[in-house]
Design an enzyme around this catalytic site. Structure first.
Site, PDB file in Angstrom:
ATOM      1  CB  SER A 249      -0.901   0.022   1.237  1.00 17.21           C
ATOM      2  OG  SER A 249      -1.567   1.277   1.367  1.00 17.21           O
TER       3      SER A 249
ATOM      4  CE1 TYR B  98      -3.737  -2.449   4.824  1.00 15.59           C
ATOM      5  CE2 TYR B  98      -3.362  -0.132   4.306  1.00 15.59           C
ATOM      6  CZ  TYR B  98      -3.551  -1.442   3.900  1.00 15.59           C
ATOM      7  OH  TYR B  98      -3.539  -1.734   2.554  1.00 15.59           O
TER       8      TYR B  98
END
Length: 321
Positions: free
Chosen positions: A190, A203
Site C-alpha cells: 500500500s 495497517y
C-alpha cells in the site's frame, strides 16, 4: 552557451517534466513507461501464478488481466463460490488460451499456517511448477490511534504480515531447492507502506513491516525477483471487511461514489509490474500519485506536512478529494 549552462537547463527541464508526470499519471513514472514500452504480458504465457485473496477486488482483477494472456493461475481465498465465478471469467477472457484445468481453484484460509505447505504441494501436484506467488490477501483498518486494542494490532499483523511471510517462506524454499533460487515473489502492499495516513496506524505499520521483510529477502536472495506493489485508494469492497480499533468489529463501509482507481486498472498495472519484474511500484489517482512521490523523500514529506492537514489527508485517502 557553456556546457554547464546547457546541462543545468537540461536538468531543470527533466525535473519539471518529471513533476508534471507526477501530477497527470495514475502510477509512478517507471511503471507507466513499462506499461507502454516494457515487456508484454504475453511473455508470461504458460507460467503458473498463484494469487491469494483472488475472489474479489485487486486479486480478481489481476487474475483476469493475466488470464487474457494465457497465464495459468491458482486462485485462493476462503469463498469458493466467488472463486468459481473468477475462474469462469478468467477462462472466458482467455479466449481459448486457457482450459478449466489451467485455472486451479485452491480454497484456503491464510491464517491456517499449518496448511500452507499442504496448499503448496497441491499447486505443485496440479501444475508441477510454480513461477510466481502473489500475496494479495489482507485487510485494512480505520481507527483512532489511541483507541486501538492491542488484540487488533496482533490480529492484523497475523493476517497482513505473519501469514504472508509464512507462506512466502515455504515458496522461497521451493525455489531454492528446485529452481536454483530463481522465482518471483510479489505482494500487494500500500502507499501506506512507505507513507503514513491518519486513522490506520496498525495497517500502516503492518505494510511497512511487510515491505521490510520482502526487501530483506531480496538482499539475501538476489536471484529471486521480488515485486512490492503499493496501490492508493482502489474501488473495491476493502472497507467492508476492514478492522476498526476493537477486536471483532468491521468498518462495513462502501467505497461507492468515491474518487478511486478502478480495480481493473489496478490489476492491469500490477500485472505489468510482475511481467517486467519491477521491484517497487505504486498507483493512485491524483493527488495520490504526487503525494506518494513526496512520501519517498523525507524533505518533501516535511514540506507537504506544512500544507496537508490530517483532515485533508483523510479526505484524499477516502476518495473525497
Amino acid at each position: 552557451m557553456a556546457f554547464l549552462e546547457l546541462l543545468f537547463i537540461a536538468l531543470v527541464l527533466y525535473y519539471f517534466l518529471y513533476v508534471v508526470l507526477w501530477l497527470v499519471l495514475d502510477c509512478n513514472v517507471a511503471l507507466w513507461y513499462k506499461s507502454r514500452f516494457g515487456v508484454s504480458l504475453s511473455s508470461m504465457r504458460g507460467q503458473v501464478v498463484w494469487i491469494t485473496g483472488a475472489s474479489s477486488g485487486i486479486g480478481r482483477a489481476l487474475a483476469i488481466s493475466l488470464a487474457r494472456h494465457g497465464v495459468r493461475l491458482v486462485l485462493s481465498a476462503r469463498r469458493v463460490s466467488q472463486l468459481e465465478e473468477v475462474q469462469a471469467e478468467c477462462i472466458a477472457v482467455a479466449r481459448g488460451l486457457l482450459a478449466q484445468k489451467d485455472v486451479f481453484i485452491l480454497p484456503m484460509d491464510m491464517l491456517q499456517l499449518e496448511q500452507h505447505q499442504s496448499h503448496l504441494n497441491k499447486v505443485l501436484n496440479h501444475f508441477e511448477r510454480l513461477d510466481v506467488l502473489v500475496n494479495n490477501a489482507g485487510r485494512s483498518q480505520r481507527a483512532n490511534w489511541a483507541d486501538i486494542e492491542i488484540e487488533v494490532d496482533r490480529d492484523l499483523f497475523e493476517l497482513d504480515v505473519f501469514a504472508v511471510v509464512h507462506l512466502t517462506r515455504h515458496v522461497v524454499r521451493y525455489f531454492l531447492e528446485q529452481t536454483g533460487g530463481r522465482g518471483h515473489i510479489a505482494a500487494t502492499s500500500s502507499v501506506a507502506g512507505f507513507g503514513v495516513v491518519p486513522f490506520s496506524a496498525t495497517y500502516c505499520a503492518a505494510k511497512h513491516a511487510l515491505n521490510a521483510y520482502l526487501r530483506a529477502l531480496k538482499v539475501e536472495q538476489p536471484k529471486l525477483e521480488v515485486s512490492i506493489f503499493s496501490p492508493g485508494p482502489i474501488a473495491t469492497n476493502f472497507l467492508q471487511e476492514a478492522f476498526t480499533g476493537s477486536q471483532g468489529e468491521k468498518v462495513g463501509l462502501s467505497t461507492a461514489n468515491q474518487k478511486r482507481m478502478t480495480a481493473e486498472r489496478c490489476g492491469e498495472l500490477f500485472a505489468t509490474a510482475i511481467a517486467n519484474k519491477m521491484d517497487f511500484t505504486w498507483c493512485g489517482l491524483f493527488p495520490v500519485n504526487a503525494i506518494a512521490y513526496c512520501a519517498r523523500n523525507p524533505t518533501l514529506t516535511k514540506i507537504l506536512g506544512q500544507f496537508m492537514t490530517e483532515k485533508t489527508l483523510n479526505k484524499i485517502r477516502e476518495g473525497k478529494m
